[in-house]
Design an enzyme around this catalytic site. Structure first.
Site, PDB file in Angstrom:
ATOM      1  N   TYR A 160       0.842  -1.200   0.000  1.00  0.00           N
ATOM      2  CA  TYR A 160       0.000   0.000   0.000  1.00  0.00           C
ATOM      3  C   TYR A 160       0.884   1.259   0.000  1.00  0.00           C
ATOM      4  O   TYR A 160       0.687   2.174  -0.794  1.00  0.00           O
ATOM      5  CB  TYR A 160      -0.914  -0.024   1.222  1.00  0.00           C
ATOM      6  CG  TYR A 160      -1.859   1.150   1.307  1.00  0.00           C
ATOM      7  CD1 TYR A 160      -2.994   1.214   0.502  1.00  0.00           C
ATOM      8  CD2 TYR A 160      -1.623   2.204   2.195  1.00  0.00           C
ATOM      9  CE1 TYR A 160      -3.860   2.301   0.571  1.00  0.00           C
ATOM     10  CE2 TYR A 160      -2.476   3.284   2.276  1.00  0.00           C
ATOM     11  CZ  TYR A 160      -3.598   3.324   1.464  1.00  0.00           C
ATOM     12  OH  TYR A 160      -4.460   4.400   1.534  1.00  0.00           O
ATOM     13  N   ALA A 162       3.993   1.562  -0.924  1.00  0.00           N
ATOM     14  CA  ALA A 162       4.721   1.679  -2.199  1.00  0.00           C
ATOM     15  C   ALA A 162       3.793   2.221  -3.279  1.00  0.00           C
ATOM     16  O   ALA A 162       4.174   3.079  -4.084  1.00  0.00           O
ATOM     17  CB  ALA A 162       5.283   0.316  -2.602  1.00  0.00           C
TER      18      ALA A 162
END
Ligand SMILES: NC(=O)c1ccc[n+]([C@@H]2O[C@H](COP(=O)([O-])OP(=O)(O)OC[C@H]3O[C@@H](n4cnc5c(N)ncnc54)[C@H](O)[C@@H]3O)[C@@H](O)[C@H]2O)c1
Length: 254
Positions: A160, A162
């Site tokens: 999430y 990233a």
């Protein structure tokens, strides 16, 4: 019922909004409708999307709702074509759709990693790419929903975080590439907003003190607060703001 005292910044403007079925997306749809926007609403959750569309209609705005999985290239292109066919153009794109899944790194399968990146980052890219020719024509703008998780480490949320860091970088790149051609691009970075996403399954053995690091200092707030910020950035009042990422997190990362 429209709020008579609110500004009508979106009169005569067409806005395409993803993630409109719930949470921040739904609140943004209602806010924009109160300000006179014509809305093309999209989401994968069809019954909930329909009920947002009905609420928008009750406010008095023109609306078209369409099922859309933002991670599917052909669907994003079809959605833009449908929006322009229905309403004749596009003045703003708000990319709100997103997913989260908490997991320890070892339990983050490649499939989960790919799905989160695919919805949150690929989906935002695909929508921006499909919308850009129309936004160049109208001198419109894009508001992408990032996250505080894209600015600071979210434990058990590697995929999430990233994906949201990618959304911020994508938004800045587009701002540099397109602002001088008349299209502004900004992202908002919410934290601690009280929606379904704030109630995920926490994996066994997760350290709560690590999760608490990025909590709002005055407690959670409703999705309407983010809707107000998105509406401001998408409006002409923000005409000199581009390439910005604005935290809305109750000082969590201050
Ligand atoms: N709630 C928070 O505290 C918070 C914090 C930071 C960022 N955000 C971001 O805000 C956005 C909205 O989240 P929310 O909090 O309103 O949660 P939410 O779960 O209520 O809304 C997310 C919406 O996205 C839709 N969606 C999911 N996958 C989709 C797909 N493939 N195609 C189209 N639509 C899809 C869902 O059906 C849902 O309606 C997300 O991008 C989220 O990452 C939320």
């Amino acid at each position: 019922m429209a709020d008579e005292t609110s500004a009508r910044r979106f009169q005569e403007k067409v806005v395409l909004l993803t993630g409109a079925a719930s949470g921040i997306g739904r609140a943004t749809a209602l806010r924009l409708a109160q300000e006179g926007a014509t809305l093309f609403l999209a989401d994968i959750a069809e019954p909930e999307l329909e009920s947002t569309a009905k609420e928008v209609e009750a406010i008095g705005s023109q609306v078209h709702a369409q099922r859309l999985d933002v991670s599917r290239e052909e669907e994003t292109e079809a959605a833009l074509a449908a929006c322009v066919a229905h309403f004749g153009g596009l003045q703003a794109l708000c990319n709100v759709a997103g997913i989260i899944r908490f997991a320890h790194l070892a339990d983050t399968s490649f499939e989960i990693w790919r799905r989160i990146l695919s919805v949150n980052l690929d989906g935002t890219f695909l929508m921006c790419r499909a919308a850009m020719p129309h936004l160049l024509e109208s001198g419109g703008n894009i508001v992408n929903v990032g996250s505080t998780a894209g600015l600071s480490g979210l434990p058990y949320g590697s995929a999430y975080g990233a994906s949201k860091g990618g959304v911020h970088a994508l938004t800045r790149a587009l701002a540099v590439e397109f602002t001088h051609r008349g299209v502004r691009c900004n992202s908002v970075c919410p934290g601690s907003i009280d929606t379904a996403m704030m109630r995920p399954d926490i994996p066994e053995g997760a350290e709560r003190r690590l999760l608490a690091r990025s909590s709002s200092l005055h407690g959670p707030r409703g999705p309407e607060r983010v809707a107000e910020l998105i509406a401001f950035l998408a409006s002409d009042e923000a005409q000199h703001i581009s390439g910005e990422e604005i935290r809305i997190d109750g000082a969590a990362l201050a």
